[in-house]
Design a protein around this motif. Sequence first.
Motif, PDB file in Angstrom:
ATOM      1  N   GLU A 170      39.639  38.939  43.100  1.00 13.98           N
ATOM      2  CA  GLU A 170      39.107  39.057  44.030  1.00 13.98           C
ATOM      3  C   GLU A 170      40.032  40.186  44.688  1.00 13.98           C
ATOM      4  O   GLU A 170      39.030  41.267  45.359  1.00 13.98           O
ATOM      5  CB  GLU A 170      39.252  37.777  44.886  1.00 13.98           C
ATOM      6  N   THR A 171      41.432  41.027  43.853  1.00  8.25           N
ATOM      7  CA  THR A 171      41.739  42.368  44.333  1.00  8.25           C
ATOM      8  C   THR A 171      41.952  42.839  43.139  1.00  8.25           C
ATOM      9  O   THR A 171      41.548  44.419  42.950  1.00  8.25           O
ATOM     10  CB  THR A 171      42.900  42.355  44.494  1.00  8.25           C
ATOM     11  N   VAL A 203      45.421  37.387  50.046  1.00  9.45           N
ATOM     12  CA  VAL A 203      44.900  37.760  48.307  1.00  9.45           C
ATOM     13  C   VAL A 203      44.218  39.271  49.289  1.00  9.45           C
ATOM     14  O   VAL A 203      44.027  40.332  49.057  1.00  9.45           O
ATOM     15  CB  VAL A 203      43.033  37.140  48.767  1.00  9.45           C
ATOM     16  N   LYS A 204      44.193  38.802  50.898  1.00  4.80           N
ATOM     17  CA  LYS A 204      43.477  40.040  51.943  1.00  4.80           C
ATOM     18  C   LYS A 204      45.123  40.975  51.851  1.00  4.80           C
ATOM     19  O   LYS A 204      44.521  42.152  52.266  1.00  4.80           O
ATOM     20  CB  LYS A 204      43.392  39.391  53.122  1.00  4.80           C
ATOM     21  N   ARG A 210      43.339  33.846  41.378  1.00  6.55           N
ATOM     22  CA  ARG A 210      42.530  33.755  42.811  1.00  6.55           C
ATOM     23  C   ARG A 210      42.417  35.655  43.208  1.00  6.55           C
ATOM     24  O   ARG A 210      41.964  36.655  43.118  1.00  6.55           O
ATOM     25  CB  ARG A 210      42.927  33.712  44.087  1.00  6.55           C
ATOM     26  N   VAL A 211      44.051  36.608  43.328  1.00  4.57           N
ATOM     27  CA  VAL A 211      44.626  37.162  43.508  1.00  4.57           C
ATOM     28  C   VAL A 211      43.779  38.244  42.680  1.00  4.57           C
ATOM     29  O   VAL A 211      43.071  39.439  43.284  1.00  4.57           O
ATOM     30  CB  VAL A 211      45.885  37.511  44.147  1.00  4.57           C
ATOM     31  N   GLY A 228      44.639  43.217  48.598  1.00  8.25           N
ATOM     32  CA  GLY A 228      44.093  43.580  48.509  1.00  8.25           C
ATOM     33  C   GLY A 228      43.757  45.773  49.558  1.00  8.25           C
ATOM     34  O   GLY A 228      43.199  46.319  49.167  1.00  8.25           O
ATOM     35  N   ASP A 275      44.422  32.697  51.105  1.00  4.47           N
ATOM     36  CA  ASP A 275      43.052  33.772  52.272  1.00  4.47           C
ATOM     37  C   ASP A 275      43.960  34.453  52.369  1.00  4.47           C
ATOM     38  O   ASP A 275      43.968  35.968  52.037  1.00  4.47           O
ATOM     39  CB  ASP A 275      42.558  33.034  52.960  1.00  4.47           C
TER      40      ASP A 275
END
Length: 314
Positions: free
Chosen positions: A99-100, A57-58, A95-96, A61, A54
């Motif tokens: 989501e980004t 990813v944040k 996932r990275v 981004g 988590d």
Amino acid sequence: MRLGVLDVGSNTVHLLVVDAHHGAHPWPAHSEKVVLRLAEQIGPDGALTEAGADGLVKAVGMARAAAAGLAADDLLAFATSAVRDATNAAEVLARVRDETGVRLEVLSGADEARMTFLAVRRWFGWSAGRLLVLDIGGGSLELAAGIDEEPDVAVSLPLGAGRLSRERLRVDASGTLSPPAEAVEELREHVDELLDPVVEKLVAVGWERPVATSKTFRTLARLAGAAPSGAGLWARRSLTRTGLRQVLGFVRHIPPAQLPGLEGVSAGRAHQLLAGAVVAEAVMRRLDVDALDLCPWALREGVILRRLDQLAPM
């Protein structure tokens, strides 16, 4: 052109934006980092935890948005040992990306060593002769030696300061007690054992100028009396084996929670300092290095330089 480099390391996610062109010094335009300590967020099964993913990813981004806001022409994004060694690396990378929109390239340990070596070669130039380059990261130790821009030997070992702090010394940032002497001695024996097959290869290549990069070496050098960061990029800094032994002698008796009180020691990495000092001392001792020059350029600059070489007109 303006290049953004996103370095997903074992301790931090670091965005560096530089203005550069082939044959010129890359000049930093912006730098920002988020401390995630991914190497310390690996679960018992070897997977990066959900909280770690988590946070990654944040951070990625945010870095992409910052690079876009600074009008970067390209974003070079890569990950090193923490992501590389995670058993769920493929899932985390997907996932990275989803989501980004950022595709992280996972560098091998040998590639880390090679690109760091390139940066050091460009910094010191050909007059430095044969180079020995050492880099202690959060998850791994990189060693390289050679006379060209491509080293003759490039090796990575799982001897990062964060990894060893967690796995061998079992300390964290809130630690109020120093690791017992037995644990420190066992760590030293472990480091020596992993260095055994590497020492002969490096000695066979030889070197005229031994050099160190990385935050760990810079911190150890500062504690041993090297110039502070405020002295500027061009100040010559070095670390002697005698100075390192003195630093190791006193930091091993200071609880991790108290180490940030020392000048040059950051709160985010203080608990990794002892493990880093043990690794640094072992490498200098085994390679019979009396003093190391510190280089301000490392992996990120190597990635930039390699990219600029690829873009150079034929």
